[in-house]
Design a protein around this motif. Structure first.
Motif, PDB file in Angstrom:
ATOM      1  N   HIS A  34      32.800  40.899  30.439  1.00  0.00           N
ATOM      2  CA  HIS A  34      32.554  40.960  31.887  1.00  0.00           C
ATOM      3  C   HIS A  34      33.760  41.612  32.569  1.00  0.00           C
ATOM      4  CE1 HIS A  34      35.186  37.464  31.556  1.00  0.00           C
ATOM      5  NE2 HIS A  34      35.517  37.685  32.822  1.00  0.00           N
TER       6      HIS A  34
ATOM      7  N   ARG B  39      43.194  34.518  41.757  1.00  0.00           N
ATOM      8  CA  ARG B  39      42.468  35.614  42.394  1.00  0.00           C
ATOM      9  C   ARG B  39      42.698  35.595  43.893  1.00  0.00           C
ATOM     10  NH1 ARG B  39      37.328  35.779  39.019  1.00  0.00           N
ATOM     11  NH2 ARG B  39      38.012  34.932  37.028  1.00  0.00           N
TER      12      ARG B  39
ATOM     13  N   ASP C 296      35.930  41.101  36.338  1.00  0.00           N
ATOM     14  CA  ASP C 296      36.044  40.233  37.505  1.00  0.00           C
ATOM     15  C   ASP C 296      36.022  41.120  38.746  1.00  0.00           C
ATOM     16  OD1 ASP C 296      36.192  37.665  36.197  1.00  0.00           O
ATOM     17  OD2 ASP C 296      38.044  38.426  35.341  1.00  0.00           O
TER      18      ASP C 296
ATOM     19  N   HIS D  15      36.392  42.678  29.907  1.00  0.00           N
ATOM     20  CA  HIS D  15      37.212  41.907  28.968  1.00  0.00           C
ATOM     21  C   HIS D  15      36.415  40.737  28.416  1.00  0.00           C
ATOM     22  CE1 HIS D  15      38.205  40.417  33.091  1.00  0.00           C
ATOM     23  NE2 HIS D  15      38.040  39.217  32.520  1.00  0.00           N
TER      24      HIS D  15
HETATM   25 FE   LIG Z   1      37.552  37.460  33.490  1.00  0.00          FE
END
Ligand SMILES: [Fe+2]
Ligand SMILES: O=C(O)CCC(=O)C(=O)O
Length: 206
Positions: free
Chosen positions: A125, A200, A127, A182
């Motif tokens: 996936h 994040r 982010d 990743h």
């Molecule tokens: Fe991730």
């Protein structure tokens, strides 16, 4: 397919990607004793829950456990499921402060993942959810069992792999999430439980 493999036995920062983003690896961000203590505090001090995500249109529950922590005014949809945040605990705030001074960036949320065994991992996936600030790095901290992590370029499928050690920091700068996916690989080798934290920055809803 081009394959880049790295041995992580250097003390200083290692550069992981060759193009379309920037990722550095900092092996000893925390010492062994600090990591051990933080692992225990995070394990005991947070309300760990099974993760829910939408796969092939169905809601599934993972065996991996998660905690999502964020400033109270934020909401976040991840893997198609809206998450309700928990509050920052004291150990988490300490980690956030150390990271922020190291990175020169502020974070307002953290996703924690608990991998009990080697047969728990995370699939390919990026982010790149729309709520995430595209200009902010994502800082990934690892505590506990050493696990293999790979990047794969979305277009040419080239790969870069490394092991994430106890106490290490993997710093993913923009535009890494735009060009690379990743994964945290599963392993049949016996490994200790591991906690990963990704710090994040989420944009406030306008
Ligand atoms: Fe991730
Ligand atoms: O556990 C890891 O190292 C990866 C976690 C991850 O990619 C994520 O939380 O988005």
């Amino acid at each position: 397919m081009k394959q880049i493999s790295l041995m992580n036995d250097l003390d200083e920062a290692l550069t992981i990607l060759s193009k379309d983003g920037e990722v550095t690896y900092h092996k000893d961000f925390y010492s062994g004793s600090e990591s051990k203590q933080l692992f225990e505090e995070l394990l005991k001090g947070l309300n760990w829950q099974f993760d829910e995500l939408i796969m092939f249109g169905k809601k599934i529950t993972t065996t991996r456990k998660v905690v999502w922590v964020a400033d109270s005014d934020l909401s976040y949809t991840y893997s198609g499921v809206k998450k309700n945040p928990q509050e920052w605990s004291a150990p988490l705030l300490g980690i956030k402060q150390k990271l922020e001074s190291f990175c020169g960036h502020q974070f307002n949320s953290c996703l924690l993942n608990l991998y009990h065994h080697g047969d728990e991992g995370m699939g390919w996936h990026s982010d790149d959810e729309k709520e995430l600030d595209q200009n902010s790095p994502i800082a990934s901290l690892s505590f506990g069992g050493r696990r293999k992590f790979s990047f794969r370029h979305k277009k040419d499928l080239s790969k870069a792999s490394l092991f994430l050690d106890d106490g290490s920091l993997l710093l993913m700068q923009p535009p890494t999430q735009t060009y690379w996916q990743h994964t945290l690989l599963k392993t049949k080798v016996a490994v200790e439980p591991r906690i990963n934290l990704t710090f994040r920055k989420i944009n406030h809803a306008s």
